[in-house]
Enzyme design. Structure first.
Site, PDB file in Angstrom:
ATOM      1  N   ALA B  48       0.822  -1.216   0.000  1.00 13.03           N
ATOM      2  CA  ALA B  48       0.000   0.000   0.000  1.00 13.03           C
ATOM      3  C   ALA B  48       0.854   1.264   0.000  1.00 13.03           C
ATOM      4  O   ALA B  48       0.535   2.255   0.642  1.00 13.03           O
ATOM      5  CB  ALA B  48      -0.971  -0.003   1.181  1.00 13.03           C
ATOM      6  N   ILE B  49       1.944   1.198  -0.758  1.00 17.87           N
ATOM      7  CA  ILE B  49       2.913   2.298  -0.774  1.00 17.87           C
ATOM      8  C   ILE B  49       2.895   2.988  -2.132  1.00 17.87           C
ATOM      9  O   ILE B  49       2.778   2.338  -3.164  1.00 17.87           O
ATOM     10  CB  ILE B  49       4.346   1.743  -0.559  1.00 17.87           C
ATOM     11  N   HIS B  51       5.484   4.529  -4.184  1.00 20.92           N
ATOM     12  CA  HIS B  51       6.945   4.626  -4.230  1.00 20.92           C
ATOM     13  C   HIS B  51       7.365   5.861  -5.000  1.00 20.92           C
ATOM     14  O   HIS B  51       6.808   6.161  -6.055  1.00 20.92           O
ATOM     15  CB  HIS B  51       7.530   3.377  -4.893  1.00 20.92           C
ATOM     16  N   LYS B 251      12.612  -4.715  -2.271  1.00 18.10           N
ATOM     17  CA  LYS B 251      12.912  -3.643  -1.336  1.00 18.10           C
ATOM     18  C   LYS B 251      13.014  -4.117   0.108  1.00 18.10           C
ATOM     19  O   LYS B 251      13.152  -3.322   1.009  1.00 18.10           O
ATOM     20  CB  LYS B 251      11.855  -2.549  -1.479  1.00 18.10           C
ATOM     21  N   GLU B 338       4.587  -5.856 -11.029  1.00 17.83           N
ATOM     22  CA  GLU B 338       4.888  -6.034  -9.606  1.00 17.83           C
ATOM     23  C   GLU B 338       5.318  -4.681  -9.075  1.00 17.83           C
ATOM     24  O   GLU B 338       5.273  -3.698  -9.803  1.00 17.83           O
ATOM     25  CB  GLU B 338       5.980  -7.095  -9.446  1.00 17.83           C
ATOM     26  N   CYS B 401     -20.021  -2.032  12.780  1.00 19.03           N
ATOM     27  CA  CYS B 401     -18.676  -2.510  13.111  1.00 19.03           C
ATOM     28  C   CYS B 401     -18.138  -1.626  14.223  1.00 19.03           C
ATOM     29  O   CYS B 401     -17.875  -0.449  14.013  1.00 19.03           O
ATOM     30  CB  CYS B 401     -17.780  -2.417  11.875  1.00 19.03           C
ATOM     31  N   CYS B 403     -15.331  -1.914  16.078  1.00 25.24           N
ATOM     32  CA  CYS B 403     -13.893  -1.622  16.150  1.00 25.24           C
ATOM     33  C   CYS B 403     -13.533  -0.434  15.273  1.00 25.24           C
ATOM     34  O   CYS B 403     -12.780   0.432  15.664  1.00 25.24           O
ATOM     35  CB  CYS B 403     -13.081  -2.838  15.746  1.00 25.24           C
ATOM     36  N   CYS B 443     -19.191  -8.091  14.001  1.00 28.82           N
ATOM     37  CA  CYS B 443     -20.044  -7.489  12.973  1.00 28.82           C
ATOM     38  C   CYS B 443     -20.352  -8.418  11.801  1.00 28.82           C
ATOM     39  O   CYS B 443     -21.309  -8.173  11.075  1.00 28.82           O
ATOM     40  CB  CYS B 443     -19.461  -6.172  12.462  1.00 28.82           C
TER      41      CYS B 443
END
Lengths: 420, 489
Positions: B48-49, B51, B251, B338, B401, B403, B443
Site C-alpha cells: 500500500a505504498i 513509491h 525492497k 509487480e 462494526c 472496532c 459485525c
C-alpha cells in the site's frame, strides 16, 4: 451540554447489575447505553444452562439469567438506550455517543461505569499460517449464528482452544448435527472450567488434545482442512507430529480480551496482565469518577461473579456521587508466587466495605497448594486447595477490620505455597 | 455475440486504471473479471505504498511509470476521493560498508527524475523516527513517497470507469482466444465476447493468456510476500515508510503506517509455483519479524491483528511488459506489474489506453466525468456535520462494526453504489467493516444479515469473497435424519 449523574457504558450483565445497584443506592439520574439491539449482552446467545447457581441457587440459561436483571431494571425504571454506540469518553467524563434516533450526542456525566465486556482473540492475532477461507470463526461468532439466527456455520468441525465458549460450542454443534472431530489446546492444561470439559466433551466422546495447535489452514474458498501438531514446552510445534484433519469449520476459542479502547481514550491506566483498568477497592479506575466492572475489568468465568462485582461498582459510584466520604492511604495488593494478578490492585481501609473480595488467577495447574494472604512476615490467611488452575478464577476476602488493626501495613501479598 | 471495441481482462488496479483511461474515448469497453469483485488479486494484498521512484533502473518503464504515477496520485486521490497520505519514505542504511549503495540509490533516483531526494544523518533519522535502531548509519528521504488505500484506489478507478460507461462482468474467467477479421473472440466460462482489441491485465495469469496468442513467450513467477498488520494502537510507530536498502529480491521488509492508522510490516519475497498460493507460512511470518528487527527496535508485534500474503507477478526480466504482443495484433499486455505497480498504475493505465487508442483510432469523448465521490465517512466529519448527516439519514447513526466505528449507512452505500459489494470482503474493502481488531467477530453476522436483506438473497448464499466461500451451510438440525429418511411417515 446535557448532564447525567451516572452513565453506564454497556447493558450486559455487568452494566445491568451496576445500574440496578446504583439505583437502589439512590442514584435518580442515570442512563445505560447499550450498543446491541437489546439488553443482556452476550448472555442472549448463551442458551445453555449453568448460570445463576451462586446468585439464585438455581440453574438458569443465559437469557433467563439476563431476563431477571432486565426485569429488575424495568421495575426500577432504569433508562436504557439501545443500538447506541459510545464513541468517546473524555477524562472529564464527557460521553459522546451515537444512535439512529438521537443522532450524535454528548453527555456530561457525574460518574461513568465502564461495562463494555470483552471480545474474542481473532485468528489474525494468533499467527496461524495458511489460507484465509470462509469457515474460520471465533467460537462466539458461531454461537451467535447457531443460537440466535438458527444458522449452521458448518458440519465438520475442529476447535482450537479449550476456553469455555469453545467447549460449549463443541457440544452445541454436536447437538445441531455437526461432527466435532477434535478440540486442540496449545497449553498443557485446559483454559475452561472442569465441568465444561466433562459435560461438553467427555459426554460426547470428543477428544481433547492438550499441547497441540493448528499449524496450517487449507482451502481457497471454503475451509477444507487443518493440520494439527504437538507443541514442545516452549509452545513451538514439533516437526513430524503433524496430523491432518478434514473439516469445513474451524472454531477459535483462544482467549478473551477486555474491550478497553474507550477506557484508553479516557486516560484510564490499564494492567498489562489483565488488559483491564487498574482499580481500587471501589472499582474506581485511575481517572476519578470512572469505575469498571465485569469482563472489561478482567475476564470472568462465571456471570454470577460479574453481577456481584458490578453491583459493588454501582454502589461505589453512588457513593462517589454523594460526595465520596473519607479517604485514607491505600494498601497495595500484589500478586506473589504463582498468582498472575489481583483485582483490585489496591485498597483504602477507610473506604472498604466490611469485606473486600479480591479476585485472581493462578499461572499454572497446582495440586495441593495453599493460597496465602500475607502482610510482610505475617500470614493473615492460609487456605489449602485440592486443585488450582488458570481456567478457574479464585478469590480471597479481606476484612476491613484486619487492615484497620494494622495501620503500618502498606502491602498485602496473595501467593501460593506450593506442595513440595 | 456482444461486440466491444476493447475487452480488458482483470479488474485489479491495472485493469481498472486502463478501463478508466479508455473511458475517456468513444469506445465500448468491457472489463472481464474472474472473481466476484474488483481488487481481488495482487491489488488487495501489497504494501500500500506510493513509491517515489528511486529504486528502478534508469531508462526502464518501471522507473518512468513509477515516477509519473507517484506525481499523479495526489491529484487523483482528490478527484476520485480515495485515501492517500504523503508521509514520505525513508531508506535506512544500517552498515557503514553499504553507504556507497545508499549513494547509488540517491544518484539513481536523480536520474529517474525523482525530485525532493535528500540524504539524512543518523541524528536526524532518530529525531524523526524514534523507533529506528540506534545503530542506523545514514538514510535517504524521498519526500514524494506516500501511502495509499490500495482497495480505495482500485475501487475508485473502477467506479469512475463504470460511471463513464465501461461495463464490468464479474465471475467471468477467460478460457481462450480466437482471431477474427475484426479482432478477437474472447472465450469465457460464461460465453464468448468479441472485441477489436484486448488488454491483458490478468496479474499472475498474464503470461498464461499471453502465451495463448503470442509467438513470443512470456514467463511470470508468482513471488509471494507475507505481511503483518498491527492494531491502530500502534499508530505513529513509524511516520515515514521505513525501508531497508533494496537488495536482489526487492525492497526488503518495510515498516510503514497505513492511511487508516494501522502499522504494516512486510513483505517477504519467495518464488512459488502456485498462482493461487496466497497462504502465509510459519517461516515467512517469522522472517517478517526477524527482518523488521533489522531496522526498528521494539516492533510492537504483539499488536498483530492479522497477517496475509499477496503474490507479485514477477516477469523474468523484472520489467513492466506493456505493449502489443508479438504476432497478435490488437492484443496488448500489461504484464510483470509487480512493485512499483500500484504506484505506477495511473501511468500504466494511460500508456496502455493510448496504445489502444492509436491502434483503433479512438476519438476523445465530449463528455467525460473525471471525478467521483467516495463513500461518506461520518467519523471523519466535524461533529455538527456528522450530526446533520445522521439527522437526514438515521442509518449513519447505527454502528455495525464497533472496532472501526462503521455505520449501517456506509455499508448500504457500499452495497448500492456502482459495482457495489456483494460479499463480506467486498464490504470490508469498501468501508472497513470487519477490518479492525476483532476481525469481524462481532459485525460479520450483522453485515451478512444486511447483505442478505439488501441483495434479497438467503443467508446460505452470502459469501466471504464470492465463489464457493459460503459462510453458512444450512439451518440448525437440517443435517439430521438424511440417511434414515425413506420418505414414509
Amino acid at each position: 451540554m446535557e448532564r447525567c449523574d451516572l452513565v453506564i457504558v454497556g447493558g450486559g450483565p455487568a452494566g445491568l447489575a451496576a445500574a440496578i445497584a446504583a439505583r437502589e443506592a439512590g442514584v435518580a439520574d442515570l442512563l445505560v447505553l447499550e450498543r446491541d439491539r437489546e439488553l443482556g449482552g452476550i448472555l442472549n446467545q448463551c442458551i445453555h444452562s449453568g448460570f445463576g447457581l451462586h446468585t439464585f441457587r438455581e440453574e438458569l440459561t443465559g437469557p433467563e439469567y439476563a431476563r431477571r436483571y432486565i426485569r429488575r431494571a424495568e421495575e426500577l425504571a432504569v433508562p436504557c438506550l439501545m443500538d447506541t454506540m459510545v464513541l468517546e469518553i473524555s477524562p472529564e467524563r464527557v460521553v459522546t455517543a451515537v444512535n439512529a434516533q438521537r443522532g450524535l450526542f454528548q453527555l456530561q456525566a457525574g460518574a461513568v461505569i465502564l461495562a463494555m465486556g470483552c471480545r474474542e482473540r481473532p485468528r489474525g492475532a494468533l499467527n496461524i499460517p495458511g489460507f484465509r477461507p470462509a469457515g474460520v470463526y471465533t467460537a462466539g461468532a458461531a454461537q451467535r449464528l447457531v443460537n440466535r439466527e438458527g444458522l449452521m456455520p458448518g458440519r465438520e468441525v475442529v476447535i482450537l482452544g479449550s476456553g469455555d465458549i469453545g467447549l460449549i460450542m463443541a457440544r452445541r454443534m454436536t447437538l445441531e448435527g455437526a461432527r466435532v472431530r477434535v478440540v486442540a489446546e496449545l497449553m498443557p492444561y485446559s483454559g475452561g472450567l472442569k465441568r465444561n470439559i466433562v459435560q461438553c466433551l467427555d459426554d460426547f466422546g470428543i477428544p481433547l488434545k492438550l499441547s497441540h495447535t493448528v499449524v496450517d489452514i487449507q482451502g481457497r474458498e471454503r475451509l477444507t482442512g487443518v493440520t494439527l501438531a504437538r507443541v514442545d514446552e516452549n509452545r513451538r510445534p514439533i516437526p513430524g507430529t503433524e496430523e491432518h484433519y478434514t473439516c469445513d469449520t474451524l472454531l477459535l476459542s483462544c482467549g478473551l480480551i477486555p474491550e478497553n479502547e474507550l477506557s484508553r481514550g479516557a486516560g484510564v491506566a490499564l494492567s498489562p496482565v489483565t488488559n483491564g483498568p487498574v482499580v481500587d477497592e471501589s472499582l474506581e479506575t485511575s481517572v476519578p469518577g470512572i469505575f469498571a466492572c465485569g469482563n472489561v475489568l478482567h475476564v470472568h468465568d462465571l456471570v454470577d461473579f460479574v453481577s456481584q462485582e458490578a453491583a459493588q461498582a454501582g454502589r461505589r459510584a453512588a457513593r462517589y456521587l454523594a460526595g465520596g466520604g473519607e479517604r485514607g492511604e491505600a494498601v497495595r495488593l500484589t500478586a506473589g508466587r504463582g498468582v498472575r494478578y489481583t483485582v483490585p490492585a489496591q485498597a483504602d481501609p477507610l473506604r472498604m466495605e466490611e469485606e473486600l473480595t479480591v479476585r485472581f488467577r493462578v499461572d499454572n495447574e497446582y495440586r495441593g497448594a495453599a493460597v496465602v494472604v500475607s502482610a510482610g512476615e505475617e500470614v493473615l490467611q492460609r487456605r489449602k486447595k485440592r486443585i488450582l488452575a488458570p481456567g478457574e478464577m479464585e478469590e480471597v476476602r479481606l476484612s476491613r477490620k484486619d487492615l484497620l488493626e494494622r495501620p503500618a501495613v502498606r502491602e498485602i501479598t496473595i501467593s501460593l505455597e506450593v506442595a513440595p | 455475440m456482444v461486440m466491444y471495441d476493447v475487452v480488458v481482462i482483470g479488474a485489479g488496479v491495472t485493469g481498472a486504471a486502463v478501463a478508466r483511461e479508455l473511458a475517456k474515448y468513444e469506445a465500448r469497453v468491457c472489463v472481464l473479471e474472474r472473481c466476484e469483485d474488483v481488487c481481488c488479486g495482487t491489488s488487495k494484498a501489497n504494501s500500500a505504498i506510493v513509491h517515489a521512484g528511486y529504486d528502478a533502473q534508469p531508462g526502464t518503464l518501471m522507473a518512468r511509470l513509477d515516477v509519473e504515477g507517484s506525481y499523479r496520485i495526489p491529484q487523483l486521490a482528490r478527484d476520485l476521493d480515495f485515501p492517500y497520505r504523503n508521509n514520505g519514505s525513508l531508506v535506512l542504511c544500517m552498515h557503514e560498508e553499504d553507504l556507497p549503495l545508499l549513494q547509488a540509490l540517491y544518484d539513481r533516483g536523480r536520474r529517474n527524475g525523482v525530485s525532493a531526494l535528500r540524504m539524512v544523518t543518523r541524528e536526524e533519522i532518530l529525531r524523526m523516527e524514534p523507533h529506528v535502531r540506534e545503530d542506523v548509519v545514514a538514510g535517504m528521504e524521498a519526500a514524494t513517497g506516500g501511502i495509499v488505500c490500495p482497495f480505495g484506489m482500485n475501487i475508485a478507478f473502477a467506479e469512475n470507469a463504470a460511471e463513464n460507461g465501461v461495463e464490468f462482468r464479474f465471475d467471468t474467467a477467460v478460457t481462450g482466444f480466437a482471431r477474427t477479421r475484426e479482432g478477437w473472440t474472447v472465450h469465457t466460462d460464461r460465453g464468448d465476447v468479441a472485441a477489436r482489441a484486448v488488454v491483458n491485465a490478468a496479474g499472475v495469469y498474464t503470461d498464461v493468456l499471453h502465451n495463448l496468442v503470442s509467438t513470443r513467450r512470456l514467463h511470470i513467477t508468482p513471488r509471494r510476500g507475507e505481511y503483518y498488520l498491527l492494531d491502530k494502537t500502534t499508530g505513529g510507530y513509524a511516520r515515514h515508510t521505513l525501508f531497508q536498502l533494496p537488495g536482489k529480491y526487492g525492497k526488503g521488509v518495510l515498516v510503514a503506517p497505513t492511511v487508516h492508522g494501522n502499522t504494516i510490516v512486510g513483505p517477504t519475497a519467495i518464488d512459488i509455483d502456485d498462482r493461487e498460493g496466497v497462504n502465509t507460512t510459519a517461516e515467512g511470518l517469522e522472517q517478517v519479524m526477524r527482518k523488521a528487527a533489522n531496522i526498528v527496535k521494539d516492533a510492537p508485534l504483539r499488536q498483530v491483528i492479522t497477517s496475509f500474503a499477496g503474490l507479485r507477478a514477477h516477469e523474468d526480466g523484472h520489467e513492466f511488459v506493456i505493449g502489443e504482443a508479438e504476432g497478435a495484433p490488437g492484443f496488448f499486455d500489461c504484464a510483470g506489474i509487480e512493485s512499483p505497480g500500484l504506484s505506477a498504475s495511473p501511468a500504466i493505465g494511460r500508456m496502455a489506453a493510448e496504445l489502444v487508442r492509436d491502434k483503433l483510432l479512438l476519438r476523445r469523448k465530449a463528455h467525460y466525468k473525471a471525478t467521483r465521490r467516495g463513500i461518506v465517512n461520518p467519523a471523519a466529519l466535524p461533529f455538527e456535520e456528522r450530526r446533520a448527516l445522521i439527522g437526514e439519514n438515521p442509518a449513519y447513526g447505527r454502528i455495525i462494526c464497533r472496532c472501526e466505528g462503521i455505520s449501517e449507512g456506509e455499508i448500504l452505500d457500499a452495497i448500492h453504489r456502482p459495482l457495489g459489494a456483494r460479499s463480506l470482503d467486498g464490504v470490508k474493502r469498501r468501508v472497513r467493516a470487519g477490518m479492525g481488531r476483532c476481525q469481524g467477530g462481532f459485525c460479520a453476522p450483522r453485515v451478512m444479515e444486511i447483505l442478505a436483506r439488501e441483495l434479497d438473497l438467503p443467508m446460505e448464499e452470502i459469501t466471504k469473497s464470492g465463489g464457493g466461500s459460503r459462510l453458512i451451510v444450512g439451518e440448525n438440525k437440517d443435517g439430521f435424519g438424511e440417511e434414515e429418511s425413506d420418505g414414509t411417515v
